[in-house]
Design an enzyme around this catalytic site. Structure first.
Site, short mmCIF file in Angstrom:
data_model
loop_
_atom_site.label_atom_id
_atom_site.label_comp_id
_atom_site.label_asym_id
_atom_site.label_seq_id
_atom_site.Cartn_x
_atom_site.Cartn_y
_atom_site.Cartn_z
N GLU A 9 0.81 -1.21 0.00
CA GLU A 9 0.00 0.00 0.00
C GLU A 9 0.85 1.27 0.00
O GLU A 9 0.58 2.21 -0.73
CB GLU A 9 -0.94 0.01 1.22
CG GLU A 9 -2.07 -1.01 1.11
CD GLU A 9 -2.99 -0.98 2.32
OE1 GLU A 9 -3.32 0.13 2.79
OE2 GLU A 9 -3.38 -2.06 2.80
N ASP A 82 -1.93 -4.37 3.45
CA ASP A 82 -1.92 -4.55 4.91
C ASP A 82 -2.81 -5.72 5.36
O ASP A 82 -3.87 -5.94 4.78
CB ASP A 82 -2.38 -3.27 5.61
CG ASP A 82 -1.41 -2.12 5.38
OD1 ASP A 82 -0.29 -2.38 4.90
OD2 ASP A 82 -1.78 -0.97 5.68
N ASP A 84 -5.28 -6.43 7.18
CA ASP A 84 -6.51 -6.09 7.91
C ASP A 84 -7.67 -6.00 6.91
O ASP A 84 -7.51 -6.30 5.73
CB ASP A 84 -6.35 -4.77 8.70
CG ASP A 84 -6.01 -3.59 7.80
OD1 ASP A 84 -6.14 -3.72 6.57
OD2 ASP A 84 -5.61 -2.54 8.33
N GLU A 86 -9.38 -3.50 5.50
CA GLU A 86 -9.24 -2.61 4.35
C GLU A 86 -8.17 -3.14 3.40
O GLU A 86 -8.32 -3.06 2.18
CB GLU A 86 -8.88 -1.18 4.81
CG GLU A 86 -9.94 -0.50 5.68
CD GLU A 86 -11.27 -0.25 4.96
OE1 GLU A 86 -11.25 0.02 3.74
OE2 GLU A 86 -12.32 -0.35 5.64
N TYR A 287 5.55 2.85 10.83
CA TYR A 287 4.31 3.46 10.36
C TYR A 287 3.53 4.14 11.49
O TYR A 287 3.42 3.60 12.59
CB TYR A 287 3.45 2.38 9.71
CG TYR A 287 2.36 2.98 8.87
CD1 TYR A 287 2.68 3.82 7.83
CD2 TYR A 287 1.03 2.71 9.14
CE1 TYR A 287 1.68 4.38 7.07
CE2 TYR A 287 0.03 3.26 8.39
CZ TYR A 287 0.36 4.11 7.34
OH TYR A 287 -0.62 4.66 6.60
N ARG A 289 0.25 5.29 11.54
CA ARG A 289 -1.20 5.09 11.72
C ARG A 289 -1.42 3.65 12.13
O ARG A 289 -1.58 2.77 11.29
CB ARG A 289 -1.93 5.44 10.43
CG ARG A 289 -1.88 6.93 10.10
CD ARG A 289 -2.69 7.28 8.88
NE ARG A 289 -1.95 7.07 7.67
CZ ARG A 289 -1.32 8.02 6.96
NH1 ARG A 289 -1.35 9.27 7.40
NH2 ARG A 289 -0.67 7.75 5.87
N HIS A 332 -0.07 -3.17 11.74
CA HIS A 332 1.28 -2.63 11.76
C HIS A 332 1.89 -2.83 13.14
O HIS A 332 1.22 -3.28 14.05
CB HIS A 332 1.26 -1.14 11.43
CG HIS A 332 0.55 -0.82 10.15
ND1 HIS A 332 1.17 -0.85 8.93
CD2 HIS A 332 -0.74 -0.49 9.91
CE1 HIS A 332 0.30 -0.53 7.99
NE2 HIS A 332 -0.88 -0.32 8.55
#
Length: 769
Positions: A9, A82, A84, A86, A287, A289, A332
């Site tokens: 991403e 990632d 997860d 999303e 990362y 976020r 993350h």
DNA sequence: CAGTGAGCGAGCTTCCGCTTGACTT
């Protein structure tokens, strides 16, 4: 030569992985979502199975083209978005766009970005998890349905351009309700007794600060207590010692980083994120976020080595933290430096101080607990039965406090004391203390609350806070505080005195306040859509999404169950034509006999004189910044309606004072002169107005540097320095050019050479007109 | 920027969550 292709991403992540893997691998980044529902339409077929219509995200055409090109001659394609919900959806969209069979796709999950972890992950590809993708589609569709059906209802009922959503409307609710708590709060006061002593026979001069646990409601009771102590002898009744540990804090997540950066460095939530982004892009931190407290094994080893090197083995206490926050997806790591040897990084002051904070917190999270010894000394006297208490705290082993201090980690030393030691009273006071109203939310405090409720995600905390401010629901501001009087009784040298003092109470900086619009919107949603802005709504549907992800539930059915009753209420509200503008009848105007109302207007709160339905159209005036719909009086409303007002003649033309969109102004010969914000417009008389016009004209003449009337070219002094104005457009002057010396030819040349700009912003603005 | 607020009717506004640049006359 054909290479392996890995799709992630983040471009920064792509770069890092590229360094680990070398030339056999080509790493591409999707830069977030590549397809989404269309920007304008609902894009969902509500009549059938909520079929979403996906379109390329604006500005992502290039990314998509590059992906398509890259896979043509690729040996293998790994989709490593990632791990997860999303990320799984992005993987699926990538597969769709690249025409890959989702079940044949090599989906891999990088749980940490280290060479070994990446290679390990590449060795174990799995298909795309369609159930997880469906959970994301359900999430996306539900948010779109709520936002795109509620918002238009608000335009109709309250005013245009408003918005509502599963996350933002709850954030507004929190702020509105906190304000209501503050408004209904009645401060109570009580007298707090405090005394300072010295050990009677000690050489040491360390004072003992003691307090009476009991408070006195009335002044005479407090005075009676002081009176009884006037001739009293004081003794140590007993000494109690307790050992305690202060636990090291976990490493940072987005939310805790925002909180600590706000508290310690005074950064706003968006400022913290911008600085962290910079550190991330420069490769200094992981990362930013994230909701995970997890540290990679590499990180644990690196932090431990750093602790041992700096402080010794005794300070190291490696441990893993478990996430407590609701709905955490932990794709993350926690936020930490990528290289612990680097104790400082960044190229400006703010970036550096944020990095320092992250470095210290990461160290602290793997350090030993601090040992403290708490002492409580009770003090009795021979004139009453009350016991005063003195508390001390000494750090016997600092542990993590070596690097990371909390504000409440203050030491408080007490001299060595034992039972029956005599004490000499220096002075004793009884001070009237008021109970505190609940505190207004700061930005980080709001984020903390949202995280507790499981509302919003690390990537949306900062944008949500800016949205609710942009919509005019909430404002960030300082409050000077109110002056308040309090009583203080003092016992000193055997005499009691009393005085009335003054303090400033409840001053606060950078707190969030609801506006009138925010209150009215919240009132509407509470009345008709309480279930949506209920604090448990998100938690409930998150459970449904989890069920979908586990294949226990079908997503269309879940959305259908939500949507049908919801949509029926939307329709019902659309059908009844009544507005919801927080209208309040203030009384009647004694001059015209017409009614005076306060309500939300097209551009914010207004007062209205007369009826909307009447033949004679009503008059309107906006409220001042510090006025509120709910508390505005008739008298204040009539004052607002007194404008526009003619205050005299100047140069043969009338002078008018009025209040418009951008505040109060004076109008003279069709020119507008703003009245400074700090000036009371009621006090602006003829003399004032003429002076204001004078200074405005002088300023205008300074603004003009050069004027070439034949060419219709002007060189003007603007906010960003001098610029050239011609035919409604502005042109930048090249660096190292003396604006004062420009000729008409120079200007024409600059205009001719100006790059033809056709970016979206300016064309959108032109369209608006 | 432009100094409103009704009503007419055109055309517009709006969600959450994932990710970075542009672009600052």
């Amino acid at each position: 030569m054909a290479r392996h292709c890995i799709i992630v991403e983040s471009p920064s992540k792509a770069k890092t992985i590229g360094k680990y893997l070398g030339k056999d691998y080509r790493i591409l980044a999707t830069v977030g979502h590549i397809r989404d529902l269309p920007k304008k339409d609902l894009g969902i077929d509500t009549a059938h199975r909520f079929e979403p219509k996906y379109v390329a995200v604006p500005g992502k055409k290039d990314v998509i083209m590059n992906l398509k090109k890259a896979v043509q001659d690729a040996k293998d394609i790994f989709i490593a978005t990632d791990p997860d919900r999303e990320g799984e959806a992005i993987a699926w969209h990538v597969a769709q766009i690249l025409d890959l069979d989702p079940s044949a796709v090599k989906r891999v999950a990088f749980h940490e970005i280290t060479k070994n972890a990446v290679l390990e992950a590449l060795a174990h590809p799995v298909p795309v998890n369609l159930e997880l993708v469906n959970a994301q589609q359900a999430r996306r569709v539900l948010d779109r349905l709520v936002g795109f059906e509620l918002s238009p209802l608000l335009w109709r009922k309250i005013k245009p351009s408003l918005s509502a959503g599963r996350v933002q409307s709850v954030a507004v609710r929190l702020i509105v309700e906190r304000e209501a708590e503050i408004e209904s709060f009645a401060a109570e006061s009580a007298y707090r007794v405090a005394a300072r002593f010295l050990p009677a026979d000690a050489e040491g001069k360390t004072e003992i600060n003691a307090e009476l646990p009991k408070r006195f409601k009335e002044e005479n009771k407090a005075e009676a207590f002081l009176e009884s102590c006037r001739t009293a002898a004081f003794l140590v009744d007993d000494v109690e010692k307790n050992k305690a540990k202060k636990q090291a804090p976990p490493p940072f997540t987005t939310s805790t980083l925002q909180q600590e950066a706000g508290r310690k460095l005074r950064f706003s939530v968006s400022q913290t994120m911008m600085l962290a982004q910079k550190l991330y892009e420069d490769g200094h931190i992981t990362y930013m976020r994230t909701d995970s407290l997890n540290l990679s094994s590499l990180a644990l080893a690196m932090i431990k080595a750093q602790i041992v090197e700096m402080f010794g083995e005794a300070y190291s206490h490696p441990r893993k933290f478990k996430t407590r926050s609701k709905g955490a997806q932990e794709a993350h790591e926690a936020i930490r430096p990528t290289d612990m040897h680097l104790s400082e990084a960044g190229d400006n002051k703010n970036v550096r101080s944020l990095y320092r904070l992250i470095w210290k917190r990461s160290m602290a999270s793997q350090m030993a607990a601090a040992d403290v010894e708490r002492t409580k000394v009770r003090i009795r006297n021979d004139k009453n039965t009350e016991l005063l208490e003195a508390k001390g705290e000494v750090v016997t082993f600092p542990g993590f406090l070596k690097v990371y201090q909390q504000d409440e980690d203050k030491e408080n030393l007490l001299p060595a004391l034992k039972k029956e030691d005599k004490l000499t009273l220096i002075e004793m006071e009884a001070v009237e203390k008021f109970s505190q109203p609940p505190a207004r939310y700061s930005e980080p405090a709001l984020v903390k609350k949202m995280e507790e409720l499981g509302i919003g995600r690390p990537s949306t905390y900062a944008p949500t806070i800016s949205t609710i401010q942009k919509r005019g629901y909430v404002e960030k501001g300082d409050k000077a505080g109110e002056a308040r009087e309090y009583r203080r009784l003092l016992l000193k040298d055997g005499r009691i005195s009393a005085e009335t003092l003054s303090e400033v109470a409840n001053a606060a900086k950078a707190r969030l306040y609801p506006t009138d619009t925010g209150r009215v919107v919240n009132r509407f949603l509470t009345e008709y859509f309480e279930d949506i802005i209920n604090y448990n709504f998100t938690a409930g549907i998150e459970q449904d999404f989890d069920d979908i992800a586990e294949g226990k539930r079908e997503w269309h059915a879940m959305i259908r169950e939500f949507y049908d009753p919801f949509h029926a209420r939307i329709e019902q509200n659309f059908d009844n034509k009544t507005n919801f503008r927080g209208e309040r009848l203030l009384g009647t105007d004694p001059v015209s006999g017409k009614n005076v109302y306060a309500k939300i207007g097209r551009f914010g709160p207004i007062v209205q004189l007369g009826e909307v339905q009447s033949k004679e159209k009503p008059r309107f005036a906006g409220l001042k910044d510090d006025q509120r719909l709910d508390t505005l009086t008739l008298k204040e409303a009539l004052e607002l309606l007194a404008y526009p007002k003619e205050i005299g003649n100047y140069e043969g033309s009338p002078l008018t004072v009025a209040v418009g969109r951008y505040g109060p102004y004076i109008k003279h010969k069709s020119t507008f002169y703003p009245i400074p914000a700090n000036q009371d417009i009621a006090a602006v008389d003829l003399e004032h107005a003429i002076a204001l016009i004078g200074t405005a004209r002088e300023k205008e003449s300074n603004k003009l540097i050069r004027d070439f009337p034949e060419e219709k070219i002007k060189v003007l002094n603007g906010r960003y320095g001098p610029y050239i104005a011609h035919a409604g457009k502005n042109y930048r002057i090249p660096k190292n050019t003396d604006a004062e010396k420009l000729t008409a030819d120079n200007c024409r040349e600059i205009i001719r050479q100006a790059p033809e700009k056709d970016h979206k912003r300016s064309s959108a603005r032109r369209k608006k007109k």
